[in-house]
Structures are given as structure tokens and as C-alpha cells.
Design an enzyme around this catalytic site. Structure first.
Site, PDB file in Angstrom:
ATOM      1  N   LYS A 131       0.777  -1.078   0.043  1.00 37.14           N
ATOM      2  CA  LYS A 131       0.002  -0.068  -0.032  1.00 37.14           C
ATOM      3  C   LYS A 131       0.818   1.479   0.071  1.00 37.14           C
ATOM      4  O   LYS A 131       0.576   2.076  -0.930  1.00 37.14           O
ATOM      5  CB  LYS A 131      -1.032   0.067   1.198  1.00 37.14           C
ATOM      6  CG  LYS A 131      -1.598   1.358   1.295  1.00 37.14           C
ATOM      7  CD  LYS A 131      -2.485   1.271   2.633  1.00 37.14           C
ATOM      8  CE  LYS A 131      -2.079   1.761   4.028  1.00 37.14           C
ATOM      9  NZ  LYS A 131      -1.568   3.351   4.143  1.00 37.14           N
ATOM     10  N   ASN A 132       1.943   1.159   0.894  1.00 41.00           N
ATOM     11  CA  ASN A 132       2.548   2.561   0.996  1.00 41.00           C
ATOM     12  C   ASN A 132       3.495   2.705   0.097  1.00 41.00           C
ATOM     13  O   ASN A 132       4.176   3.967  -0.045  1.00 41.00           O
ATOM     14  CB  ASN A 132       3.250   2.527   2.332  1.00 41.00           C
ATOM     15  CG  ASN A 132       2.276   2.833   3.552  1.00 41.00           C
ATOM     16  OD1 ASN A 132       0.939   3.080   3.333  1.00 41.00           O
ATOM     17  ND2 ASN A 132       2.431   2.656   4.796  1.00 41.00           N
ATOM     18  N   CYS A 159      -5.594   8.137   8.615  1.00 41.77           N
ATOM     19  CA  CYS A 159      -5.776   7.820  10.004  1.00 41.77           C
ATOM     20  C   CYS A 159      -5.468   9.017  11.193  1.00 41.77           C
ATOM     21  O   CYS A 159      -4.441   9.421  10.975  1.00 41.77           O
ATOM     22  CB  CYS A 159      -5.095   6.512  10.572  1.00 41.77           C
ATOM     23  SG  CYS A 159      -5.419   5.326   9.420  1.00 41.77           S
ATOM     24  N   ASP A 189       3.936   0.562  12.117  1.00 48.77           N
ATOM     25  CA  ASP A 189       2.647  -0.113  11.413  1.00 48.77           C
ATOM     26  C   ASP A 189       2.105  -1.490  11.903  1.00 48.77           C
ATOM     27  O   ASP A 189       0.937  -1.880  11.862  1.00 48.77           O
ATOM     28  CB  ASP A 189       2.678   0.081   9.939  1.00 48.77           C
ATOM     29  CG  ASP A 189       2.620   1.197   9.560  1.00 48.77           C
ATOM     30  OD1 ASP A 189       2.189   2.284  10.212  1.00 48.77           O
ATOM     31  OD2 ASP A 189       3.051   1.486   8.503  1.00 48.77           O
ATOM     32  N   ARG A 224      -9.310  -0.027   3.508  1.00 49.54           N
ATOM     33  CA  ARG A 224      -8.307   0.839   2.996  1.00 49.54           C
ATOM     34  C   ARG A 224      -7.162   0.437   2.743  1.00 49.54           C
ATOM     35  O   ARG A 224      -6.158   0.738   1.896  1.00 49.54           O
ATOM     36  CB  ARG A 224      -8.112   2.304   3.827  1.00 49.54           C
ATOM     37  CG  ARG A 224      -9.338   3.358   3.923  1.00 49.54           C
ATOM     38  CD  ARG A 224      -8.643   4.363   4.569  1.00 49.54           C
ATOM     39  NE  ARG A 224      -7.516   4.688   4.418  1.00 49.54           N
ATOM     40  CZ  ARG A 224      -6.457   5.261   5.188  1.00 49.54           C
ATOM     41  NH1 ARG A 224      -7.085   5.282   6.694  1.00 49.54           N
ATOM     42  NH2 ARG A 224      -5.601   5.387   5.078  1.00 49.54           N
TER      43      ARG A 224
HETATM   44  N1  EPU Z   1       6.592  14.381  10.528  1.00 49.44           N
HETATM   45  C1  EPU Z   1       6.695  15.845  10.941  1.00 49.44           C
HETATM   46  N2  EPU Z   1       6.753  16.711   9.943  1.00 49.44           N
HETATM   47  C2  EPU Z   1       6.660  16.396   8.658  1.00 49.44           C
HETATM   48  C3  EPU Z   1       6.497  14.832   8.300  1.00 49.44           C
HETATM   49  C4  EPU Z   1       6.551  13.787   9.612  1.00 49.44           C
HETATM   50  O1  EPU Z   1       6.792  16.026  12.094  1.00 49.44           O
HETATM   51  O2  EPU Z   1       6.629  17.121   7.776  1.00 49.44           O
HETATM   52  C5  EPU Z   1       6.549  13.472  11.808  1.00 49.44           C
HETATM   53  C6  EPU Z   1       5.348  12.762  11.843  1.00 49.44           C
HETATM   54  O3  EPU Z   1       4.313  13.579  12.697  1.00 49.44           O
HETATM   55  C7  EPU Z   1       5.722  11.378  12.507  1.00 49.44           C
HETATM   56  C8  EPU Z   1       7.167  11.115  11.938  1.00 49.44           C
HETATM   57  O4  EPU Z   1       7.511  12.434  11.471  1.00 49.44           O
HETATM   58  O5  EPU Z   1       6.060  11.623  14.081  1.00 49.44           O
HETATM   59  C9  EPU Z   1       7.130  10.076  10.822  1.00 49.44           C
HETATM   60  O6  EPU Z   1       6.014  10.551  10.027  1.00 49.44           O
HETATM   61  P1  EPU Z   1       6.454  10.156   8.380  1.00 49.44           P
HETATM   62  O7  EPU Z   1       6.375  11.321   7.521  1.00 49.44           O
HETATM   63  O8  EPU Z   1       7.435   9.115   8.153  1.00 49.44           O
HETATM   64  O9  EPU Z   1       4.949   9.331   8.131  1.00 49.44           O
HETATM   65  P2  EPU Z   1       3.873   9.274   6.943  1.00 49.44           P
HETATM   66  O10 EPU Z   1       4.891   9.446   5.510  1.00 49.44           O
HETATM   67  O11 EPU Z   1       3.057  10.316   7.098  1.00 49.44           O
HETATM   68  C10 EPU Z   1       4.105   6.819   6.302  1.00 49.44           C
HETATM   69  C11 EPU Z   1       3.197   5.649   6.417  1.00 49.44           C
HETATM   70  C12 EPU Z   1       2.295   5.376   7.551  1.00 49.44           C
HETATM   71  C13 EPU Z   1       3.694   5.132   8.669  1.00 49.44           C
HETATM   72  C14 EPU Z   1       4.472   6.123   8.524  1.00 49.44           C
HETATM   73  C15 EPU Z   1       5.884   5.663   9.574  1.00 49.44           C
HETATM   74  C16 EPU Z   1       2.053   6.411   3.883  1.00 49.44           C
HETATM   75  C17 EPU Z   1       0.980   6.683   3.156  1.00 49.44           C
HETATM   76  N3  EPU Z   1       2.063   6.173   5.355  1.00 49.44           N
HETATM   77  O12 EPU Z   1       3.430   7.721   6.973  1.00 49.44           O
HETATM   78  O13 EPU Z   1       1.708   4.357   7.320  1.00 49.44           O
HETATM   79  O14 EPU Z   1       3.115   4.682   9.875  1.00 49.44           O
HETATM   80  O15 EPU Z   1       5.190   6.340   7.133  1.00 49.44           O
HETATM   81  O16 EPU Z   1       6.552   4.581   8.883  1.00 49.44           O
HETATM   82  O17 EPU Z   1       3.250   5.765   3.457  1.00 49.44           O
HETATM   83  C18 EPU Z   1      -0.283   3.050   7.881  1.00 49.44           C
HETATM   84  O18 EPU Z   1       0.167   2.394   6.743  1.00 49.44           O
HETATM   85  O19 EPU Z   1      -1.018   2.488   8.703  1.00 49.44           O
HETATM   86  C19 EPU Z   1       0.327   4.216   8.190  1.00 49.44           C
HETATM   87  C20 EPU Z   1       0.356   4.813   8.987  1.00 49.44           C
END
Ligand code: EPU
Length: 417
Positions: free
Chosen positions: A22-23, A116, A304, A396
Site C-alpha cells: 500500500k505505502n 488515520c 505499523d 483502505r
Molecule cells: N513528521 C513531521 N513533519 C513532517 C512529516 C512527518 O513532524 O513534515 C513526523 C510525523 O508526525 C511522525 C514522524 O515524523 O511523527 C514520521 O512520519 P512520516 O512522515 O515518516 O510518516 P508518513 O509519511 O505520514 C508513512 C506511512 C505510515 C507509517 C509512517 C511511518 C504512508 C502513506 N504512510 O506515513 O503508514 O506509519 O510512514 O513508517 O506511507 C499505515 O500504513 O497505517 C500508516 C500510517
């Protein structure tokens, strides 16, 4: 209202085939608009997040055809339009259209993304990256407007190794002038998969999978064929189902290296499993050793899988702990597990699980995608009937979860009540 009804305590055996990640797929689809020609992507999971992204592609004027797990995207006639709130809020990954549209048109407008509720989820690092490349970012009435006269390569240090920021900056820099370097980049396998896709389209990206990624901007991208990697989180979820209820449950189409953080913990707990080149066979055991996990960026233990893993910890003989370091709000499954019979206490960002505790079927909620996966696992193990509400969260992210589990002996049904 749709619910998942599980009559638990059934032995699971047979084979579950893992779908595309998915991601990874949710980034590849927005990335496809950078091409001037049709791209074909294989092994795309059939989940509602992909439906939502396909709708955005069509709204922008791209031709999209999906046949089983293959998607063909022809972006040659797309127009740069503001992505509406109705589209943007359906999922988190809509934010990848910001980087892709900015790269292609030097301008992107989109309402705030959804996803989420597992934490505040700011995107300041994505925006900081766009600004470093020369874009001006404004946010007005829940809508981002990002615009640049020119995008110029820059050196960008990420305070946090964010998955989303790394991919979005890679997308924006692909067609920028000159060289961009992302320091403290995220190293998740999904990032490597997206960089490979962009390179297959003619981008010049090196270092993906390490903490320094270099992107040399190119003017044009062309069509290509590409394959989504297997979903390590879906695989981890079914591996845990095997540890809870399996009798030689085989999970195939996996990349074992991507699952090392999980399999090393399973070893510590004395879960019996065998690993082959692209499969794992897992069985249930009467008692397990307690353990500790701390969620970390890749290759650490994935956040995750933290919620699904907690369910296994309820069956360990003694005290286990989970420390969540990525998301502030990822213990919403705990009250529901406790309702089913577990003994879990949460203080600050640490959950302490006192096991072993038998679980009994109850009415519960999927508060987010992976909390929902935890509820499914708890339901498979529990005696009696578990009814899970808010199942849209689960659909999802898990392709065909009902059939995959039914085929290995689970009594699970998606019902309209
Ligand atoms: N963060 C910031 N600022 C930013 C971006 C992130 O402070 O601009 C913080 C977030 O608040 C969090 C940390 O950095 O505390 C890590 O966030 P990251 O950006 O790595 O997460 P994401 O890209 O929003 C993806 C996956 C998530 C997974 C995380 C961590 C997707 C669409 N989502 O989220 O997946 O938990 O990486 O591995 O790729 C899931 O599949 O259930 C899911 C939530």
C-alpha cells in the site's frame, strides 16, 4: 453499517499470498503523472486507497485502466487543477500530488490531506523541502498553494527521517534544475521502490535506501513498466495471525529482509517459523516468552505492526512492553483489547501488557487501519463472536482480507447491519 464478524478460535492453515505494498503504491500512482507517456504498474493492491487515488488521476484528466492487479496510467492529457477537499481528505497519500504537480507544472493546489488519526501528522518537512527548491507555500482555508518561478536543486536536511517528506521532495526535485541532496532521508523499502520507478521513467536518483539521496533534475520523463514490492505490513499482520492461530500457515510473496525486525522478535518469543526465499511458515505455540518492542524508522520495528503485535503479546507468559516513538496517538486499540480480556496499561507512550490472558469476542471498533488489523487478529484468537465496526479503515489497506482469511479456515464475514 458494514461490520466484520469473526467467530474465533479456529485453526488457520494453508497459504496466504501477499499483495503489493500500500505505502509504495500510494506514492507510485501520483508519481506517474510526471511521465509524458503511459506507464504500467503491476502488483497494485486492490484497496480503497488506490480507488481514491485513481479518482484523483481521472479528475486531473488522466486515462486510468485497472485490470486485476495492473494499472495503466496515461497522463499525457492531464490538466493542473486544484485537488478538491472531497478528493484530498479521502487519504493521507493525496499529499504526493503536491510534489508531483509542483515538479511537472511548478504549481500545485490541494486541500489538506486526510488519513488515520494517529497523531498530529504535520507536513512541515515536505513544505520546507519545496521551499528549499524555490517554491512559495501558502495555506489558506485548508488549501495549500505551492508555486515556483523555477525549481532549483538544493541540499535539504530533514530533522526527522520522514517517509512522506523524503518521497515528496524526491518527486519535486525530479524535474528541478541541477542537483538536490536529501540528508537524513528515510530508508524504507517503499522509498527505494518509488525511486526505482522514477528512474525507470528517466529520472536520475541515487542513494535511495540510504540516508543520503541525490537527485539530478531531468527535463522529461517517459513511459515504463514497474512492479510494486510486496506489502511488508500486510505480511507481518498475517504472520502474526499464524503465531496466534496457525498450523503451518504459509505466507508467500514476501521479502524476508523487509521483515527482519518482526522475525527477530518472533524468535525472542519462541514462535515456531521457517523462512524460505519468498515465504514463511508459522505455527501457533501454547506459551510465548514476553518481549519488548520500540517502534523506530526502518530498519527498526515498524510502527505499523505495533498494534497487531500487541495482540501476540497478550499471549506471552509475563510482562511485555511496547514503546511507540513515531505517532502520539497509536494506542487506541488498547481499550478494545482490554474489553476482550487483555490486561494492558498505557502510560505516556508505553503500553505494558500482562499476559497470558484469554480473549473473548466482543463488539469493538477499528479506530484506524492498523488498530483494525489488531482487532481482526484478536477476533481470530478469541472465543465467541467479535464484531468490528468502522471497517472502512481496514478495507483502505488490506486487499481482500475476508477471502484471504476464509481460504485458510477463518470464520470471518463482512456484513451489512
Ligand atoms: N513528521 C513531521 N513533519 C513532517 C512529516 C512527518 O513532524 O513534515 C513526523 C510525523 O508526525 C511522525 C514522524 O515524523 O511523527 C514520521 O512520519 P512520516 O512522515 O515518516 O510518516 P508518513 O509519511 O505520514 C508513512 C506511512 C505510515 C507509517 C509512517 C511511518 C504512508 C502513506 N504512510 O506515513 O503508514 O506509519 O510512514 O513508517 O506511507 C499505515 O500504513 O497505517 C500508516 C500510517
Amino acid at each position: 453499517m458494514k461490520v466484520l464478524e469473526i467467530k474465533g478460535n479456529k485453526e488457520l492453515s494453508g497459504t496466504i499470498r501477499i499483495s503489493g505494498a500500500k505505502n509504495s503504491a500510494v506514492a507510485l500512482i501520483p508519481a506517474a503523472i510526471l511521465s509524458d507517456e503511459q506507464v504500467t504498474i503491476y502488483n497494485v493492491p486492490n484497496i480503497t486507497d488506490i480507488d481514491a487515488l485513481s479518482e484523483i488521476l481521472e479528475y486531473l484528466g488522466s486515462a486510468v485502466t485497472r485490470e486485476q492487479e495492473t494499472i495503466k496510467i496515461d497522463p499525457s492529457h492531464i490538466k493542473n487543477r486544484t485537488i478538491s477537499e472531497e478528493h484530498s481528505t479521502k487519504l493521507r497519500a493525496s499529499y504526493y500530488f503536491l510534489g508531483a504537480l509542483l515538479s511537472k507544472y511548478k504549481k500545485a493546489e490541494m486541500y489538506f490531506p486526510g488519513g488515520c488519526s494517529i497523531g498530529a501528522r504535520p507536513i512541515n518537512l515536505h513544505l520546507k523541502g519545496f521551499e528549499a527548491l524555490g517554491a512559495k507555500v501558502t495555506a489558506n482555508k485548508n488549501c495549500y498553494r505551492i508555486e515556483a518561478q523555477e525549481l532549483k536543486g538544493a541540499r535539504i536536511y530533514l530533522d526527522i527521517a520522514s517517509v512522506g517528506a523524503t518521497i515528496n521532495i524526491m518527486l519535486a526535485a525530479t524535474k528541478a534544475q541541477g542537483k538536490t541532496v536529501i540528508d537524513n532521508a528515510a530508508k524504507e523499502p517503499e522509498i527505494v521502490n518509488v525511486a526505482t520507478f522514477l528512474n525507470n521513467m528517466g529520472a536520475k536518483i541515487s542513494g535511495a535506501g540510504t540516508s543520503t539521496i541525490t537527485i539530478i533534475g531531468v527535463e522529461k520523463l517517459h513511459g515504463c513498466f514497474h512492479e510494486v514490492i510486496p506489502d511488508r505490513i500486510e505480511a507481518g499482520t498475517y504472520i502474526l495471525a499464524g503465531a496466534l492461530c496457525g498450523n503451518r500457515l504459509r505466507i508467500e510473496n514476501i521479502i524476508p529482509k523487509h521483515l527482519e525486525a518482526l522475525t527477530s522478535k518472533l524468535k525472542d518469543m519462541h514462535v515456531p517459523f521457517e523462512i524460505g526465499t519468498d515465504y514463511i511458515v508459522v505455527s501457533k505455540q501454547k506459551t510465548y516468552q514476553p518481549t519488548k518492542i520500540k517502534t523506530l524508522i526502518y530498519p527498526g520495528f515498524p510502527t505499523d505492526l505495533q498494534q497487531p503485535f500487541t495482540v501476540l503479546m497478550t499471549q506471552a507468559n509475563g510482562k511485555s512492553t511496547v514503546e511507540e516513538t513515531i505517532w502520539e496517538n497509536r494506542f487506541m486499540h488498547v481499550p478494545y483489547l482490554n474489553k476482550m480480556g487483555s490486561k494492558i496499561k498505557v502510560k505516556d507512550e508505553i503500553a505494558t501488557i500482562y499476559g497470558p490472558t484469554p480473549l473473548t469476542g466482543k463488539k469493538v471498533k477499528a479506530t484506524d487501519l492498523r488498530a483494525g488489523a489488531a482487532m481482526v487478529l484478536a477476533g481470530l484468537l478469541a472465543k465467541g463472536t467479535t464484531t468490528i465496526e468502522n471497517v472502512d479503515h481496514i478495507l483502505r489497506g488490506y486487499e481482500n482480507i475476508v477471502n484471504k482469511l476464509q481460504n485458510v479456515g477463518a470464520n470471518i464475514e463482512l456484513k451489512e447491519i
